[in-house]
Write a protein that holds these residues in place. Structure first.
Motif, PDB file in Angstrom:
ATOM      1  N   ALA A 170      47.234  26.292  42.552  1.00  0.00           N
ATOM      2  CA  ALA A 170      48.219  25.207  42.617  1.00  0.00           C
ATOM      3  C   ALA A 170      47.557  23.888  42.997  1.00  0.00           C
ATOM      4  CB  ALA A 170      49.308  25.553  43.629  1.00  0.00           C
ATOM      5  N   LYS A 171      46.435  23.981  43.700  1.00  0.00           N
ATOM      6  CA  LYS A 171      45.753  22.782  44.206  1.00  0.00           C
ATOM      7  C   LYS A 171      44.624  22.325  43.291  1.00  0.00           C
ATOM      8  CE  LYS A 171      43.730  21.071  48.529  1.00  0.00           C
ATOM      9  NZ  LYS A 171      43.329  21.434  49.905  1.00  0.00           N
ATOM     10  N   HIS A 172      43.965  23.271  42.626  1.00  0.00           N
ATOM     11  CA  HIS A 172      42.818  22.973  41.765  1.00  0.00           C
ATOM     12  C   HIS A 172      43.080  23.510  40.369  1.00  0.00           C
ATOM     13  CE1 HIS A 172      40.401  21.827  45.290  1.00  0.00           C
ATOM     14  NE2 HIS A 172      40.917  22.898  45.888  1.00  0.00           N
ATOM     15  N   ARG A 173      42.458  22.889  39.383  1.00  0.00           N
ATOM     16  CA  ARG A 173      42.685  23.285  37.980  1.00  0.00           C
ATOM     17  C   ARG A 173      41.743  24.430  37.605  1.00  0.00           C
ATOM     18  NH1 ARG A 173      42.704  17.781  34.692  1.00  0.00           N
ATOM     19  NH2 ARG A 173      43.533  19.112  33.028  1.00  0.00           N
ATOM     20  N   VAL A 174      41.973  25.561  38.263  1.00  0.00           N
ATOM     21  CA  VAL A 174      41.158  26.758  38.042  1.00  0.00           C
ATOM     22  C   VAL A 174      42.067  27.964  37.910  1.00  0.00           C
ATOM     23  CG1 VAL A 174      39.165  25.836  39.298  1.00  0.00           C
ATOM     24  CG2 VAL A 174      40.888  27.181  40.533  1.00  0.00           C
ATOM     25  N   ALA A 175      41.483  29.080  37.494  1.00  0.00           N
ATOM     26  CA  ALA A 175      42.140  30.380  37.450  1.00  0.00           C
ATOM     27  C   ALA A 175      41.228  31.372  38.160  1.00  0.00           C
ATOM     28  CB  ALA A 175      42.384  30.807  36.005  1.00  0.00           C
ATOM     29  N   THR A 176      41.793  32.493  38.614  1.00  0.00           N
ATOM     30  CA  THR A 176      40.978  33.490  39.302  1.00  0.00           C
ATOM     31  C   THR A 176      40.838  34.734  38.438  1.00  0.00           C
ATOM     32  OG1 THR A 176      42.922  34.358  40.481  1.00  0.00           O
ATOM     33  CG2 THR A 176      41.631  32.652  41.586  1.00  0.00           C
ATOM     34  N   PRO A 177      39.635  35.304  38.368  1.00  0.00           N
ATOM     35  CA  PRO A 177      39.413  36.482  37.518  1.00  0.00           C
ATOM     36  C   PRO A 177      39.950  37.755  38.158  1.00  0.00           C
ATOM     37  CG  PRO A 177      37.398  35.913  38.660  1.00  0.00           C
ATOM     38  CD  PRO A 177      38.398  34.848  39.014  1.00  0.00           C
ATOM     39  N   SER A 178      39.839  38.828  37.419  1.00  0.00           N
ATOM     40  CA  SER A 178      40.262  40.140  37.903  1.00  0.00           C
ATOM     41  C   SER A 178      39.608  40.465  39.239  1.00  0.00           C
ATOM     42  CB  SER A 178      39.870  41.192  36.861  1.00  0.00           C
ATOM     43  OG  SER A 178      40.047  42.490  37.355  1.00  0.00           O
ATOM     44  N   ASP A 179      40.410  40.992  40.159  1.00  0.00           N
ATOM     45  CA  ASP A 179      39.938  41.465  41.468  1.00  0.00           C
ATOM     46  C   ASP A 179      39.334  40.361  42.338  1.00  0.00           C
ATOM     47  OD1 ASP A 179      40.699  44.085  40.810  1.00  0.00           O
ATOM     48  OD2 ASP A 179      38.793  44.459  39.822  1.00  0.00           O
ATOM     49  N   TRP A 180      39.584  39.097  41.983  1.00  0.00           N
ATOM     50  CA  TRP A 180      39.063  37.975  42.765  1.00  0.00           C
ATOM     51  C   TRP A 180      39.516  38.062  44.218  1.00  0.00           C
ATOM     52  CZ3 TRP A 180      41.834  34.292  45.462  1.00  0.00           C
ATOM     53  CH2 TRP A 180      41.106  33.193  45.946  1.00  0.00           C
ATOM     54  N   LYS A 181      38.616  37.641  45.109  1.00  0.00           N
ATOM     55  CA  LYS A 181      38.956  37.514  46.527  1.00  0.00           C
ATOM     56  C   LYS A 181      38.489  36.162  47.022  1.00  0.00           C
ATOM     57  CE  LYS A 181      36.889  41.380  47.863  1.00  0.00           C
ATOM     58  NZ  LYS A 181      36.572  42.022  46.555  1.00  0.00           N
ATOM     59  N   GLN A 182      39.091  35.716  48.110  1.00  0.00           N
ATOM     60  CA  GLN A 182      38.791  34.410  48.714  1.00  0.00           C
ATOM     61  C   GLN A 182      37.286  34.211  48.849  1.00  0.00           C
ATOM     62  OE1 GLN A 182      39.967  31.172  49.284  1.00  0.00           O
ATOM     63  NE2 GLN A 182      41.672  32.118  50.386  1.00  0.00           N
ATOM     64  N   GLY A 183      36.784  33.078  48.327  1.00  0.00           N
ATOM     65  CA  GLY A 183      35.376  32.748  48.436  1.00  0.00           C
ATOM     66  C   GLY A 183      34.560  33.084  47.206  1.00  0.00           C
ATOM     67  N   GLU A 184      35.123  33.861  46.273  1.00  0.00           N
ATOM     68  CA  GLU A 184      34.376  34.255  45.080  1.00  0.00           C
ATOM     69  C   GLU A 184      34.520  33.211  43.975  1.00  0.00           C
ATOM     70  OE1 GLU A 184      34.614  39.091  45.761  1.00  0.00           O
ATOM     71  OE2 GLU A 184      35.753  38.184  44.116  1.00  0.00           O
ATOM     72  N   ASP A 185      33.667  33.325  42.963  1.00  0.00           N
ATOM     73  CA  ASP A 185      33.687  32.381  41.846  1.00  0.00           C
ATOM     74  C   ASP A 185      35.028  32.405  41.120  1.00  0.00           C
ATOM     75  OD1 ASP A 185      31.100  31.728  42.427  1.00  0.00           O
ATOM     76  OD2 ASP A 185      30.210  32.796  40.724  1.00  0.00           O
ATOM     77  N   VAL A 186      35.339  31.277  40.494  1.00  0.00           N
ATOM     78  CA  VAL A 186      36.597  31.123  39.757  1.00  0.00           C
ATOM     79  C   VAL A 186      36.291  30.634  38.345  1.00  0.00           C
ATOM     80  CG1 VAL A 186      37.919  30.670  41.847  1.00  0.00           C
ATOM     81  CG2 VAL A 186      36.940  28.747  40.575  1.00  0.00           C
ATOM     82  N   ILE A 187      37.331  30.512  37.547  1.00  0.00           N
ATOM     83  CA  ILE A 187      37.215  30.093  36.150  1.00  0.00           C
ATOM     84  C   ILE A 187      37.901  28.740  35.975  1.00  0.00           C
ATOM     85  CG2 ILE A 187      37.862  30.675  33.779  1.00  0.00           C
ATOM     86  CD1 ILE A 187      37.968  33.644  34.770  1.00  0.00           C
ATOM     87  N   ILE A 188      37.234  27.831  35.298  1.00  0.00           N
ATOM     88  CA  ILE A 188      37.872  26.551  34.995  1.00  0.00           C
ATOM     89  C   ILE A 188      39.060  26.805  34.068  1.00  0.00           C
ATOM     90  CG2 ILE A 188      37.562  24.270  33.955  1.00  0.00           C
ATOM     91  CD1 ILE A 188      34.547  24.546  34.595  1.00  0.00           C
TER      92      ILE A 188
END
Length: 219
Positions: A170-188
């Motif tokens: 909601a704050k950044h223009r990103v998406a999170t991948p499968s099984d993502w957890k706080q601090g891990e890489d994200v997807i533009i």
């Protein structure tokens, strides 16, 4: 029409174990987790309410207000609370709605509009569709819907993980991948062009395919 992600969460007034509320006013500028139960004094729900009470500090850290619902009256919720404390080690420390007129259950498409009668005469099976989780944003729109069967307890760690993703995206223009957890890489996000992405991420990104652009989680 069934409620969908992006729909405005229906507003309502209701009696709760912490007094009468008007839902949108109660949410205020926070996020909210509305979760429902088919009946008081049911075993799976007893474990869920105790688990959520213990996890409330984690939801507080994320500015997420918790509110439960059952079609049983508020005084029954209070009696159930003692059982929950005794068996689970923690009693609900958040409001529980007494939806005895089925108003909220109908508004949120958990029970048919034709539902009526004495809630004490209904069995858990009669209310088995009242096993939902709604995550609602400060804009009062529904961000996530989960529906569980009566025999499968909810995974509140997964709900916290999903809220972390919802708040980040909601704050950044990103998406999170499968099984993502706080601090891990994200997807533009796909809505961001490469030209825009170069301005936001001047150090570039990793792209195993042109449509998968991976960057560290924004801070």
């Amino acid at each position: 029409m069934p409620l969908q992600i992006g729909s405005v969460a229906p507003d309502f007034e209701a009696e709760t174990t912490q007094g009468k509320i008007k839902f949108h006013d109660w949410i205020g500028d926070s996020w909210a987790l509305l979760f429902s139960h088919p009946k008081d004094f049911t075993p799976v729900c007893t474990t869920e309410l105790g688990a959520l009470a213990k996890l409330k500090p984690e939801f507080d850290k994320r500015a997420v207000k918790l509110i439960g619902l059952s079609v049983d009256p508020v005084d029954q919720h209070a009696k159930w609370s003692e059982d929950i404390r005794e068996t689970q080690g923690a009693a609900p420390n958040y409001p529980m709605i007494g939806d005895t007129d089925y108003n909220v259950s109908k508004l949120y498409d958990m029970l048919p509009a034709s539902t009526s009668g004495d809630p004490s005469k209904r069995t858990p099976a009669d209310n088995q569709t009242v096993r939902n989780v709604f995550v609602i944003g400060p804009d009062k729109k529904i961000k996530l819907v989960l529906v569980y069967p009566m025999t499968t307890g909810r995974n509140f760690q997964e709900i916290l993980r999903a809220i972390d993703s919802l708040q980040l995206t909601a704050k950044h223009r990103v998406a999170t991948p499968s099984d993502w957890k706080q601090g891990e890489d994200v997807i533009i996000a796909g809505s961001v062009s490469d030209d825009e992405a170069k301005k936001i991420y001047p150090d570039g990104w990793r792209a195993p395919k042109p449509y998968i652009r991976i960057v560290p989680q924004p801070r």
